[in-house]
Scaffold this motif. Structure first.
Motif, PDB file in Angstrom:
ATOM      1  N   LYS A 150       0.928  -1.206  -0.135  1.00 16.77           N
ATOM      2  CA  LYS A 150      -0.028   0.232  -0.161  1.00 16.77           C
ATOM      3  C   LYS A 150       0.715   0.908   0.032  1.00 16.77           C
ATOM      4  O   LYS A 150       1.729   1.408   0.662  1.00 16.77           O
ATOM      5  CB  LYS A 150      -0.958  -0.298   1.528  1.00 16.77           C
ATOM      6  CG  LYS A 150      -2.087  -0.865   1.078  1.00 16.77           C
ATOM      7  CD  LYS A 150      -2.577  -0.831   2.295  1.00 16.77           C
ATOM      8  CE  LYS A 150      -3.762  -2.116   2.032  1.00 16.77           C
ATOM      9  NZ  LYS A 150      -4.668  -1.596   3.770  1.00 16.77           N
ATOM     10  N   VAL A 151       0.590   2.506  -0.644  1.00 16.84           N
ATOM     11  CA  VAL A 151       1.469   3.630  -0.633  1.00 16.84           C
ATOM     12  C   VAL A 151       0.616   4.445   0.839  1.00 16.84           C
ATOM     13  O   VAL A 151      -0.151   4.727   1.201  1.00 16.84           O
ATOM     14  CB  VAL A 151       1.015   4.704  -1.856  1.00 16.84           C
ATOM     15  CG1 VAL A 151       1.462   6.061  -2.028  1.00 16.84           C
ATOM     16  CG2 VAL A 151       1.056   3.605  -3.207  1.00 16.84           C
ATOM     17  N   THR A 152       1.901   4.558   1.627  1.00 15.56           N
ATOM     18  CA  THR A 152       1.725   5.142   2.676  1.00 15.56           C
ATOM     19  C   THR A 152       1.882   5.864   2.876  1.00 15.56           C
ATOM     20  O   THR A 152       1.425   7.500   3.233  1.00 15.56           O
ATOM     21  CB  THR A 152       2.479   4.057   3.605  1.00 15.56           C
ATOM     22  OG1 THR A 152       3.618   4.729   3.887  1.00 15.56           O
ATOM     23  CG2 THR A 152       2.047   3.219   4.129  1.00 15.56           C
ATOM     24  N   ALA A 153       3.064   6.955   1.728  1.00 19.00           N
ATOM     25  CA  ALA A 153       2.882   8.357   1.690  1.00 19.00           C
ATOM     26  C   ALA A 153       3.462   8.674   0.396  1.00 19.00           C
ATOM     27  O   ALA A 153       3.988   7.716  -0.410  1.00 19.00           O
ATOM     28  CB  ALA A 153       4.168   8.745   3.103  1.00 19.00           C
ATOM     29  N   LEU A 154       3.865   9.731   0.483  1.00 15.60           N
ATOM     30  CA  LEU A 154       4.499  10.020  -1.561  1.00 15.60           C
ATOM     31  C   LEU A 154       5.685  11.069  -0.682  1.00 15.60           C
ATOM     32  O   LEU A 154       4.956  11.961   0.165  1.00 15.60           O
ATOM     33  CB  LEU A 154       3.233  11.123  -2.037  1.00 15.60           C
ATOM     34  CG  LEU A 154       2.291  10.258  -2.979  1.00 15.60           C
ATOM     35  CD1 LEU A 154       1.345  10.664  -3.699  1.00 15.60           C
ATOM     36  CD2 LEU A 154       2.833   8.790  -3.312  1.00 15.60           C
ATOM     37  N   VAL A 155       7.218  10.908  -1.079  1.00 18.22           N
ATOM     38  CA  VAL A 155       7.622  11.983  -0.923  1.00 18.22           C
ATOM     39  C   VAL A 155       7.972  13.040  -2.554  1.00 18.22           C
ATOM     40  O   VAL A 155       7.983  12.239  -3.059  1.00 18.22           O
ATOM     41  CB  VAL A 155       8.721  11.373  -0.752  1.00 18.22           C
ATOM     42  CG1 VAL A 155      10.237  12.693  -1.120  1.00 18.22           C
ATOM     43  CG2 VAL A 155       8.890  10.355   0.262  1.00 18.22           C
ATOM     44  N   VAL A 156       7.527  14.582  -2.394  1.00 23.68           N
ATOM     45  CA  VAL A 156       7.739  15.351  -3.640  1.00 23.68           C
ATOM     46  C   VAL A 156       9.680  15.601  -3.456  1.00 23.68           C
ATOM     47  O   VAL A 156       9.238  16.616  -2.525  1.00 23.68           O
ATOM     48  CB  VAL A 156       6.779  16.701  -3.245  1.00 23.68           C
ATOM     49  CG1 VAL A 156       7.250  17.107  -4.294  1.00 23.68           C
ATOM     50  CG2 VAL A 156       5.123  15.485  -3.553  1.00 23.68           C
ATOM     51  N   MET A 157      10.139  16.070  -4.174  1.00 23.77           N
ATOM     52  CA  MET A 157      11.187  16.793  -4.449  1.00 23.77           C
ATOM     53  C   MET A 157      11.295  16.828  -5.976  1.00 23.77           C
ATOM     54  O   MET A 157      10.856  17.174  -6.859  1.00 23.77           O
ATOM     55  CB  MET A 157      12.074  15.805  -4.415  1.00 23.77           C
ATOM     56  CG  MET A 157      12.089  14.620  -3.556  1.00 23.77           C
ATOM     57  SD  MET A 157      14.130  13.799  -3.238  1.00 23.77           S
ATOM     58  CE  MET A 157      15.428  14.808  -3.099  1.00 23.77           C
ATOM     59  N   ARG A 158      12.384  18.279  -5.488  1.00 24.33           N
ATOM     60  CA  ARG A 158      12.551  19.493  -6.780  1.00 24.33           C
ATOM     61  C   ARG A 158      14.300  19.332  -6.074  1.00 24.33           C
ATOM     62  O   ARG A 158      15.119  19.679  -5.209  1.00 24.33           O
ATOM     63  CB  ARG A 158      12.345  21.060  -6.350  1.00 24.33           C
ATOM     64  CG  ARG A 158      11.766  21.401  -7.771  1.00 24.33           C
ATOM     65  CD  ARG A 158      11.030  22.544  -7.171  1.00 24.33           C
ATOM     66  NE  ARG A 158      11.349  23.565  -6.465  1.00 24.33           N
ATOM     67  CZ  ARG A 158      11.874  24.575  -5.937  1.00 24.33           C
ATOM     68  NH1 ARG A 158      12.176  25.060  -7.568  1.00 24.33           N
ATOM     69  NH2 ARG A 158      12.297  25.119  -4.957  1.00 24.33           N
ATOM     70  N   LEU A 159      14.653  19.042  -7.941  1.00 25.59           N
ATOM     71  CA  LEU A 159      16.561  18.837  -7.833  1.00 25.59           C
ATOM     72  C   LEU A 159      17.041  20.299  -8.743  1.00 25.59           C
ATOM     73  O   LEU A 159      15.937  20.564  -9.827  1.00 25.59           O
ATOM     74  CB  LEU A 159      16.334  17.494  -8.171  1.00 25.59           C
ATOM     75  CG  LEU A 159      16.365  16.435  -7.293  1.00 25.59           C
ATOM     76  CD1 LEU A 159      16.496  15.365  -8.368  1.00 25.59           C
ATOM     77  CD2 LEU A 159      16.895  16.584  -6.359  1.00 25.59           C
ATOM     78  N   THR A 160      17.979  20.576  -8.916  1.00 30.55           N
ATOM     79  CA  THR A 160      18.830  20.996 -10.001  1.00 30.55           C
ATOM     80  C   THR A 160      19.939  20.847  -9.836  1.00 30.55           C
ATOM     81  O   THR A 160      20.470  20.100  -9.422  1.00 30.55           O
ATOM     82  CB  THR A 160      19.176  23.299  -9.489  1.00 30.55           C
ATOM     83  OG1 THR A 160      17.261  23.181  -9.559  1.00 30.55           O
ATOM     84  CG2 THR A 160      19.521  23.869  -9.964  1.00 30.55           C
TER      85      THR A 160
END
Length: 178
Positions: free
Chosen positions: A91-101
């Motif tokens: 089951k998906v228990t969390a989402l991680v959102v990232m922004r990269l450069t």
């Protein structure tokens, strides 16, 4: 009349006490950062921090003038954020959102920009592997966890572009639990 002046007097007295406490409790300057004559060095920063000073903790190279440093690197921003699911017990228990450069040599900026889809795919694989081994669990923003992830990004980018990749910067990271 006194009822109207009392709040103003209390505000001024409180502000004065706060300023006095701030001055009295200010830490002494670090003697290691003082010039020979004991005067404070003028760095142009009101906090006394020299933005061009090398830091052993970060592995910074030699000191460069701001114009020289700007000429040595460009930044290529990924146009979209990365969204990584954290899965536990199927089951998906969390989402991680990232922004990269990516920090690159100036001559590599156009080449790297054209290959963003290839880099995005590789970086997403690294993030998914990181999530699968529990890298986004617990204190996922600790220096050790972030350094492991950043090292994977830099290694992949360096393998894709043998010269001209300086660093991969993690600009934002957020975890949303369900």
């Amino acid at each position: 009349m006194i009822k109207k002046l009392l709040p103003l007097v209390l505000i001024l007295a409180g502000a004065g006490a706060g300023v006095g406490a701030g001055i009295a409790l200010r830490p002494d300057p670090d003697p290691a950062n003082l010039p020979e004559d004991g005067a404070m060095a003028d760095t142009g920063d009101p906090c006394g921090i020299d933005p061009n000073a090398a830091s052993d903790d970060l592995g910074a190279g030699p000191e460069l003038a701001p114009a020289e440093a700007a000429a040595l690197s460009e930044f290529v921003k990924f146009p979209e954020q990365f969204v990584i699911p954290v899965v536990e017990d199927d089951k998906v228990t969390a989402l991680v959102v990232m922004r990269l450069t990516i920090e690159v040599a100036p001559e590599m900026k156009d080449i790297v920009t054209a290959r963003i889809p290839k880099l995005r795919d590789g970086f997403l694989r690294i993030m998914l592997d990181h999530a699968n081994i529990g890298g986004f669990d617990g204190q996922f923003t600790s220096n050790g966890s972030m350094e492991t992830l950043r090292r994977g990004f830099v290694d992949f980018a360096a393998a894709s572009f043998p010269a001209g990749i300086h660093d991969v910067l993690i600009l934002d990271i957020n975890r949303q639990d369900y």
